[in-house]
Design an enzyme around this catalytic site. Structure first.
Site, PDB file in Angstrom:
ATOM      1  N   HIS A   1       0.820  -1.221   0.000  1.00 35.32           N
ATOM      2  CA  HIS A   1       0.000   0.000   0.000  1.00 35.32           C
ATOM      3  C   HIS A   1       0.849   1.264   0.000  1.00 35.32           C
ATOM      4  CE1 HIS A   1      -3.315  -2.652   0.396  1.00 35.32           C
ATOM      5  NE2 HIS A   1      -2.790  -3.180   1.483  1.00 35.32           N
TER       6      HIS A   1
ATOM      7  N   ARG B   1     -14.589   4.289  -2.457  1.00 32.24           N
ATOM      8  CA  ARG B   1     -14.674   2.905  -1.995  1.00 32.24           C
ATOM      9  C   ARG B   1     -14.848   2.894  -0.488  1.00 32.24           C
ATOM     10  NH1 ARG B   1      -9.733  -0.939  -3.288  1.00 32.24           N
ATOM     11  NH2 ARG B   1      -8.834   0.107  -1.473  1.00 32.24           N
TER      12      ARG B   1
ATOM     13  N   GLU C   1     -12.024  -8.244  -7.233  1.00 38.02           N
ATOM     14  CA  GLU C   1     -10.635  -8.509  -6.836  1.00 38.02           C
ATOM     15  C   GLU C   1     -10.496  -9.858  -6.131  1.00 38.02           C
ATOM     16  OE1 GLU C   1      -9.327  -5.337  -4.228  1.00 38.02           O
ATOM     17  OE2 GLU C   1     -11.263  -5.223  -3.237  1.00 38.02           O
TER      18      GLU C   1
ATOM     19  N   CYS D   1      -9.102  -0.568 -11.802  1.00 39.01           N
ATOM     20  CA  CYS D   1      -8.415   0.429 -10.970  1.00 39.01           C
ATOM     21  C   CYS D   1      -7.185  -0.161 -10.279  1.00 39.01           C
ATOM     22  CB  CYS D   1      -9.362   1.031  -9.943  1.00 39.01           C
ATOM     23  SG  CYS D   1     -10.041  -0.180  -8.801  1.00 39.01           S
TER      24      CYS D   1
HETATM   25  C1  PEP Z   1      -6.613  -3.760  -6.055  1.00 47.76           C
HETATM   26  O1  PEP Z   1      -6.630  -4.716  -5.257  1.00 47.76           O
HETATM   27  O2  PEP Z   1      -6.208  -3.846  -7.225  1.00 47.76           O
HETATM   28  C2  PEP Z   1      -7.078  -2.430  -5.616  1.00 47.76           C
HETATM   29  C3  PEP Z   1      -7.246  -1.446  -6.474  1.00 47.76           C
HETATM   30  O3  PEP Z   1      -7.297  -2.255  -4.287  1.00 47.76           O
HETATM   31  P1  PEP Z   1      -6.117  -2.020  -3.220  1.00 47.76           P
HETATM   32  O4  PEP Z   1      -4.840  -1.838  -3.977  1.00 47.76           O
HETATM   33  O5  PEP Z   1      -6.466  -0.821  -2.451  1.00 47.76           O
HETATM   34  O6  PEP Z   1      -6.166  -3.255  -2.411  1.00 47.76           O
HETATM   35 MG    MG Z   2      -7.641  -4.503  -3.395  1.00 48.29          MG
END
Ligand code: PEP
Ligand code: MG
Length: 525
Positions: free
Chosen positions: A180, A315, A411, A477
């Site tokens: 992250h 989200r 996802e 995304c």
């Molecule tokens: C993903 O899992 O691709 C996503 C966009 O969510 P995050 O990166 O916040 O888990």
């Molecule tokens: Mg994700």
């Protein structure tokens, strides 16, 4: 003078930064921020709030003084603390016990026949939030601007609270390019490397992070290594372009941006279609924030107003698992494996506050709400029902609100394979970061080496799922969308809407113009 020591690492965010080393202590439970840990914390928060109100009262006019005196009286009333204590004994966390007690009180006042009583509701709302603010706990310590953060890992909230305008970079002993903080660093053009392995450096030693080549350079002897390039590249995606985007064979393509920090919306480029993903968990970083409807409303409203006519997808909190929320550990009976929508449904008090904030924010712009980590259709149904209930509650309180379209992240492989069964989802967005780790039986921290090898499977799954979406809006995304290398495969899979980190937008724009909509290279390319 000793030779500089060059350590090989993995590039997580490009660019080169030099600065004095900041050695982060190993993150442990003792150092982690805690929202509150019991009745003592509540009593302390109430005392702090009373002190604040007393100071406010000092300079206030007679009318304001009356209100403040009433608020102090309520805070001093032992029945409020006792009712909160009783809820805590029934296994509720202090933050939500406080919110539930005060909400019940607010509800009674709002339902009163006398106008004067009803007017008191807002005074109680104010003290509810004041005490929540005091319960929020100590923020994680910041580090000097311009320095290079060195440590095992870094908390997203620490990244977000730091002032990166003075330069600086990040070198992590472990970590992952899919993590992250790496994602945040790329979005803000902060040079970062991961996987250096443990190394020693003294606090303040000059050190460089080479996010292009993937290296950390330690200068023994106390001299700063001259930067090989400007220490801090400007946010790449913010320059203005205009005109709609089409593939070489004329098919329109939409590019939105992902934002992690509400401040990123201030540099919104006019050529951007909208916000394809706002990760609310990076703005709501403690349990006290998660319980604070007004604070969340202010954050979402700001983003929506700044976006104006353009659509914004926020989200819901994707917390749990590898995304901690300070204070979450205080909640009883929480399975450590729960994440995203499953956690929100297991702790609906968190979801209800966010739902109300989102419903109220929706009147300020073009909001859609996206649900994280959905696996089964009934999860979407249950969350929609929760939104309906909260909309009704807001209606009873005569608070302006609007029901936004509610869609979902794709996802989790089980959801992608069964996308045609998600009848109540209004739209879909592929999250390839998690889709890749779950498809490859890996973890986000370990996926680096295999991400390329797993890509064909991810692309095949997306291609099948796009067909199952049966005409509902579909976008992507996850980080794959911001990597031109995968663009042919994603276009061939049928995707036409890409939401990427602002810094990735120019690269994706120019790659698209060189490709046909089926992913093949345009003639002459
Ligand atoms: C993903 O899992 O691709 C996503 C966009 O969510 P995050 O990166 O916040 O888990
Ligand atoms: Mg994700």
């Amino acid at each position: 003078m000793a030779e500089p020591l060059r350590l090989k690492a993995k590039s997580a965010s490009p660019g080169i930064a030099s600065g004095p080393a900041f050695l982060a202590e190993r993150r442990d439970a003792a150092a982690a921020p805690r929202t509150a840990d019991g009745f003592g914390a509540l009593e302390k928060a109430i005392d702090i709030s009373i002190g604040e109100l007393e100071r406010l009262a000092e300079g206030a006019d007679a009318e304001s003084r009356d209100i403040i005196d009433f608020q102090i009286e309520v805070l001093r009333d032992p029945t409020i603390a006792e009712a909160t204590g009783a809820r805590m004994q029934a296994d509720e966390n202090v933050v939500f016990a406080w919110v539930a007690t005060l909400d019940a009180y607010i509800g009674e006042l709002e339902a009163a026949d006398e106008e004067q009583m009803r007017a008191r509701a807002v005074d109680i709302l104010d003290i509810k939030n004041r005490v929540l603010g005091a319960l929020a706990g100590t923020p994680i310590a910041d580090f000097p601007p311009g320095s290079v953060f060195i440590g095992k890992d870094m908390e997203p909230s620490r990244f977000l609270a730091h002032d990166w305008s003075k330069g600086g970079g990040i070198a992590l002993f472990a970590g992952s390019t899919a993590g992250h903080v790496a994602l945040l660093a790329r979005a803000k053009s902060v040079p970062m490397v991961v996987g250096t392995g443990r190394f020693s450096a003294a606090e303040g030693d000059p050190v460089s992070v080479d996010g292009d080549a993937g290296a950390v350079i330690l200068q023994a002897g106390g001299m700063l290594i001259p930067p090989l390039a400007p220490a801090q590249a400007p946010a790449g995606g913010m320059q203005s372009e205009s005109g709609e985007l089409r593939t070489a064979d004329g098919v329109p393509i939409l590019i939105s941006i992902n934002i992690n920090d509400p401040a990123e919306i201030d540099a919104f480029d006019p050529a951007t279609v909208g916000v394809g993903l706002m990760r609310s968990e990076f703005s709501v970083t403690s349990l006290a924030d998660a319980a604070n409807e007004e604070r969340q409303l202010a954050i979402y409203r700001r983003v929506l107003e700044q976006a104006g006519e353009r659509p914004v997808i926020i989200r819901m909190l994707d917390i749990g698992g590898d995304k901690p929320l300070a204070g979450l550990e205080d909640l009883p009976a929480l399975d450590p494996g729960l994440r995203g929508i499953r956690l929100l449904l297991a702790r609906p008090e968190i979801a209800r506050v966010q739902a109300r904030a989102l419903l109220r924010a929706a009147v300020f712009g073009k909001l859609s709400v996206m649900l994280p980590m959905v696996t089964f259709p009934e999860e979407v149904d249950r969350m929609r029902e929760l939104f309906r209930e909260e909309a009704e509650r807001l209606g009873r309180r005569a608070l302006p609100h609007r029901m936004p379209p509610i869609g979902m992240m794709v996802e989790v492989p089980a959801a992608a394979l069964m996308l045609d069964t998600f009848g109540s989802a209004a739209f879909f967005s592929f999250g390839t970061n998690d889709l890749t780790q779950y498809l490859a039986a890996s973890t986000r921290d370990d996926i680096d080496a295999d991400a390329g090898k797993a890509a064909p499977a991810v692309l095949r799954l997306i291609s099948q799922a796009v067909k199952l979406a049966a005409g509902k809006p579909v976008s992507i995304c996850g980080d794959m969308a911001g990597d031109p290398h995968y663009l042919p495969g994603l276009l061939a899979a049928g995707l036409r809407h890409f939401s990427v980190a602002p810094a990735r937008r120019p690269a994706i724009r120019s790659a698209i113009t060189g490709l046909n909509a089926d992913g093949t290279k345009a003639a002459g390319e």
